[in-house]
Design a protein around this motif. Structure first.
Motif, PDB file in Angstrom:
ATOM      1  N   VAL A  68      55.970  95.352  90.416  1.00  0.00           N
ATOM      2  CA  VAL A  68      54.845  96.044  91.500  1.00  0.00           C
ATOM      3  C   VAL A  68      55.776  95.559  92.968  1.00  0.00           C
ATOM      4  O   VAL A  68      55.954  94.474  93.071  1.00  0.00           O
ATOM      5  CB  VAL A  68      53.382  95.361  91.409  1.00  0.00           C
ATOM      6  CG1 VAL A  68      52.675  95.717  92.614  1.00  0.00           C
ATOM      7  CG2 VAL A  68      52.865  95.572  89.911  1.00  0.00           C
ATOM      8  N   VAL A  69      56.026  96.361  93.458  1.00  0.00           N
ATOM      9  CA  VAL A  69      56.862  96.366  94.785  1.00  0.00           C
ATOM     10  C   VAL A  69      56.062  96.637  96.111  1.00  0.00           C
ATOM     11  O   VAL A  69      55.339  97.723  96.260  1.00  0.00           O
ATOM     12  CB  VAL A  69      58.203  97.246  94.812  1.00  0.00           C
ATOM     13  CG1 VAL A  69      58.899  97.030  96.090  1.00  0.00           C
ATOM     14  CG2 VAL A  69      58.786  96.757  93.475  1.00  0.00           C
ATOM     15  N   TYR A  70      56.111  95.555  97.013  1.00  0.00           N
ATOM     16  CA  TYR A  70      55.472  95.838  98.181  1.00  0.00           C
ATOM     17  C   TYR A  70      56.355  95.641  99.270  1.00  0.00           C
ATOM     18  O   TYR A  70      57.245  94.663  99.413  1.00  0.00           O
ATOM     19  CB  TYR A  70      54.363  94.799  98.436  1.00  0.00           C
ATOM     20  CG  TYR A  70      53.537  95.156  99.788  1.00  0.00           C
ATOM     21  CD1 TYR A  70      52.672  96.055  99.968  1.00  0.00           C
ATOM     22  CD2 TYR A  70      53.765  94.184 101.050  1.00  0.00           C
ATOM     23  CE1 TYR A  70      51.862  96.035 101.153  1.00  0.00           C
ATOM     24  CE2 TYR A  70      53.190  94.389 102.176  1.00  0.00           C
ATOM     25  CZ  TYR A  70      52.107  95.182 102.104  1.00  0.00           C
ATOM     26  OH  TYR A  70      51.387  95.509 103.236  1.00  0.00           O
ATOM     27  N   ARG A  71      56.803  96.780 100.005  1.00  0.00           N
ATOM     28  CA  ARG A  71      57.686  96.713 101.138  1.00  0.00           C
ATOM     29  C   ARG A  71      58.899  96.181 100.710  1.00  0.00           C
ATOM     30  O   ARG A  71      59.720  95.371 101.396  1.00  0.00           O
ATOM     31  CB  ARG A  71      56.964  95.973 102.735  1.00  0.00           C
ATOM     32  CG  ARG A  71      56.108  96.601 103.183  1.00  0.00           C
ATOM     33  CD  ARG A  71      55.522  95.892 104.349  1.00  0.00           C
ATOM     34  NE  ARG A  71      54.335  96.536 105.033  1.00  0.00           N
ATOM     35  CZ  ARG A  71      54.131  96.125 106.290  1.00  0.00           C
ATOM     36  NH1 ARG A  71      54.580  95.203 106.765  1.00  0.00           N
ATOM     37  NH2 ARG A  71      52.901  96.718 106.513  1.00  0.00           N
ATOM     38  N   ARG A  74      59.594  92.758  95.069  1.00  0.00           N
ATOM     39  CA  ARG A  74      58.599  92.788  93.943  1.00  0.00           C
ATOM     40  C   ARG A  74      57.735  91.409  94.403  1.00  0.00           C
ATOM     41  O   ARG A  74      57.912  90.124  94.439  1.00  0.00           O
ATOM     42  CB  ARG A  74      59.581  92.174  92.878  1.00  0.00           C
ATOM     43  CG  ARG A  74      58.676  92.268  91.665  1.00  0.00           C
ATOM     44  CD  ARG A  74      59.644  91.956  90.356  1.00  0.00           C
ATOM     45  NE  ARG A  74      60.031  90.570  90.379  1.00  0.00           N
ATOM     46  CZ  ARG A  74      60.245  89.948  89.421  1.00  0.00           C
ATOM     47  NH1 ARG A  74      59.865  90.142  88.115  1.00  0.00           N
ATOM     48  NH2 ARG A  74      60.686  88.661  89.532  1.00  0.00           N
ATOM     49  N   GLU A  90      53.503 103.378  85.629  1.00  0.00           N
ATOM     50  CA  GLU A  90      54.450 103.782  86.711  1.00  0.00           C
ATOM     51  C   GLU A  90      53.523 104.280  87.801  1.00  0.00           C
ATOM     52  O   GLU A  90      53.779 104.011  89.018  1.00  0.00           O
ATOM     53  CB  GLU A  90      55.263 104.992  86.236  1.00  0.00           C
ATOM     54  CG  GLU A  90      56.405 104.434  85.149  1.00  0.00           C
ATOM     55  CD  GLU A  90      57.521 103.173  85.661  1.00  0.00           C
ATOM     56  OE1 GLU A  90      57.707 103.139  86.861  1.00  0.00           O
ATOM     57  OE2 GLU A  90      57.957 102.578  84.899  1.00  0.00           O
ATOM     58  N   HIS A  91      52.491 104.846  87.654  1.00  0.00           N
ATOM     59  CA  HIS A  91      51.569 105.412  88.675  1.00  0.00           C
ATOM     60  C   HIS A  91      50.847 104.317  89.100  1.00  0.00           C
ATOM     61  O   HIS A  91      50.411 104.263  90.526  1.00  0.00           O
ATOM     62  CB  HIS A  91      50.559 106.774  88.047  1.00  0.00           C
ATOM     63  CG  HIS A  91      49.384 107.010  88.954  1.00  0.00           C
ATOM     64  ND1 HIS A  91      49.815 108.024  90.001  1.00  0.00           N
ATOM     65  CD2 HIS A  91      48.275 106.601  89.052  1.00  0.00           C
ATOM     66  CE1 HIS A  91      48.539 108.043  90.689  1.00  0.00           C
ATOM     67  NE2 HIS A  91      47.606 107.391  90.052  1.00  0.00           N
ATOM     68  N   ALA A  93      51.289 100.895  89.069  1.00  0.00           N
ATOM     69  CA  ALA A  93      52.145  99.885  89.912  1.00  0.00           C
ATOM     70  C   ALA A  93      52.160  99.863  91.358  1.00  0.00           C
ATOM     71  O   ALA A  93      51.827  99.003  91.950  1.00  0.00           O
ATOM     72  CB  ALA A  93      53.556  99.737  89.257  1.00  0.00           C
ATOM     73  N   PRO A  94      52.517 100.991  91.835  1.00  0.00           N
ATOM     74  CA  PRO A  94      52.709 101.083  93.390  1.00  0.00           C
ATOM     75  C   PRO A  94      51.105 101.070  93.915  1.00  0.00           C
ATOM     76  O   PRO A  94      51.113 100.553  95.264  1.00  0.00           O
ATOM     77  CB  PRO A  94      53.585 102.455  93.608  1.00  0.00           C
ATOM     78  CG  PRO A  94      53.267 103.089  92.320  1.00  0.00           C
ATOM     79  CD  PRO A  94      53.201 102.017  91.340  1.00  0.00           C
ATOM     80  N   ALA A  97      50.075  97.495  94.616  1.00  0.00           N
ATOM     81  CA  ALA A  97      51.011  96.524  95.268  1.00  0.00           C
ATOM     82  C   ALA A  97      50.189  95.688  96.490  1.00  0.00           C
ATOM     83  O   ALA A  97      50.257  94.656  96.498  1.00  0.00           O
ATOM     84  CB  ALA A  97      52.099  97.213  95.696  1.00  0.00           C
TER      85      ALA A  97
END
Length: 115
Positions: A68-71, A74, A90-91, A93-94, A97
């Motif tokens: 889970v990535v933010y800017r 991780r 995959e849908h 996770a973002p 975030a």
């Protein structure tokens, strides 16, 4: 992607709940509507991952982990056992975030300036 799970999670994310309530509801939806046996979110704390909200019953076998990535950084991992649809994870996770910034260090920048 599993349509009932995507719809349920979309509705959860559109709500006005607190981040912890939203994340608990998301992992529950992955189990209840997405066919996962177990789902959880592990937050990045320093150099470690610390398991937070989870739902279902863990089972032996291959555990899927999706960052889970933010800017660009991780902030967590979405993890699941027995999930039949990897595209769903995959849908999701973002989409979660911004809700996973529980222990995120702003580096001294006021929170309003980074959110």
């Amino acid at each position: 992607m599993t349509a009932p799970a995507a719809e349920a999670i979309g509705s959860i994310l559109e709500g006005d709940g607190e981040p912890d309530e939203i994340l608990r509801a998301v992992v529950a939806a992955l189990v209840d509507h997405g066919g996962c046996a177990w789902a959880g979110i592990a937050f990045v704390e320093g150099d470690e991952l610390v398991l937070g909200p989870r739902a279902g019953a863990e089972r032996a076998g291959r555990r899927r982990r999706v960052p889970v990535v933010y800017r660009g950084g991780r902030v967590a991992e979405l993890v699941a056992d027995g999930c039949p649809d990897p595209a769903l994870l995959e849908h999701v996770a973002p989409a979660i975030a911004a809700h996973c910034l529980v222990g995120w260090d702003t580096g001294g920048v006021p929170w309003d300036a980074v959110s």
